[in-house]
Design a protein around this motif. Structure first.
Motif, short mmCIF file in Angstrom:
data_model
loop_
_atom_site.label_atom_id
_atom_site.label_comp_id
_atom_site.label_asym_id
_atom_site.label_seq_id
_atom_site.Cartn_x
_atom_site.Cartn_y
_atom_site.Cartn_z
N THR A 8 14.40 -18.31 19.06
CA THR A 8 13.92 -19.15 17.96
C THR A 8 15.10 -19.73 17.20
O THR A 8 16.17 -19.12 17.13
CB THR A 8 13.02 -18.35 17.00
OG1 THR A 8 13.76 -17.25 16.49
CG2 THR A 8 11.77 -17.84 17.70
N THR A 46 6.09 -16.26 18.53
CA THR A 46 6.77 -17.50 18.17
C THR A 46 7.15 -18.25 19.45
O THR A 46 7.71 -17.69 20.37
CB THR A 46 8.03 -17.22 17.36
OG1 THR A 46 7.65 -16.55 16.16
CG2 THR A 46 8.77 -18.49 17.00
N THR A 73 4.30 -20.05 15.09
CA THR A 73 4.41 -18.60 15.13
C THR A 73 3.15 -17.97 14.55
O THR A 73 2.54 -18.52 13.63
CB THR A 73 5.67 -18.11 14.38
OG1 THR A 73 5.84 -16.72 14.60
CG2 THR A 73 5.59 -18.37 12.90
#
Length: 194
Positions: A8, A46, A73
């Motif tokens: 992420t 996510t 997410t």
């Protein structure tokens, strides 16, 4: 089936946490967001968020025509169970654009769980999220490196003909929804290309 969650972007967790903190509602308040703020939010599931336009689906372009639009997410630990937070890069920084809860979010959580439990061979998948707004479809997209073995797991509520939380080969799912996409595209007012 191993599922990799892509790394992420730096700052996403902080952006989600800060947004949830800003949603604090005074004690005794009522309304949709009352009780939403998590005391210790946990970000699960996510993944990059992709959008596939109806005209591209109808033209037979498939998932290769889906464009990245941000990150989605699932956040657990709120008084209302799971919520989603959608973020994108705006003005050079990640910003949460939307926080949602309700049946569609629960359906997405079920689809993520089903995707993680699917047992098809030893293929390594990257988890993505796909939305096709013109037919109200949200799905977990299990992407292979070359795209040939991609799976889609539709979230409830799903368009007619699709079973929520059931993995399908991407081509099979897109074929099933193409007629609906054609109908909706024909009935939609013309919009300019972005």
């Amino acid at each position: 089936m191993p599922i990799m969650n892509p790394e992420t972007p730096q700052g996403l967790a902080a952006a989600v946490h800060d947004t949830l903190a800003q949603l604090r509602i005074p004690a005794g308040a009522v309304g949709d967001m009352a009780g939403l703020v998590a005391t210790s939010p946990t970000m699960d599931g996510t993944a990059p968020l992709y959008t596939l336009r109806l005209d591209r689906l109808v033209a037979g372009e498939g998932l290769e025509a889906a464009t990245p639009t941000g990150w989605r997410t699932l956040v657990t630990g709120t008084a209302h169970g799971v919520v989603t937070a959608d973020a994108d890069e705006s003005d050079g920084a990640l910003q949460v654009q939307q926080v949602s809860r309700g049946p569609a979010v629960a359906g997405l959580a079920d689809a993520v769980a089903a995707a993680q439990e699917a047992g098809i061979g030893e293929v390594v998948y990257e988890m993505r999220m796909l939305q096709i707004p013109g037919i109200s479809l949200t799905a977990v997209w299990l992407h292979t490196g070359d795209g040939t073995g991609d799976l889609l797991v539709p979230a409830a509520p799903a368009p007619a003909g699709l079973e929520p939380a059931q993995a399908l080969r991407a081509g099979d799912l897109l074929t099933r929804v193409t007629a609906l996409a054609e109908t909706n595209l024909a009935e939609a007012p013309a919009t300019p290309e972005p």
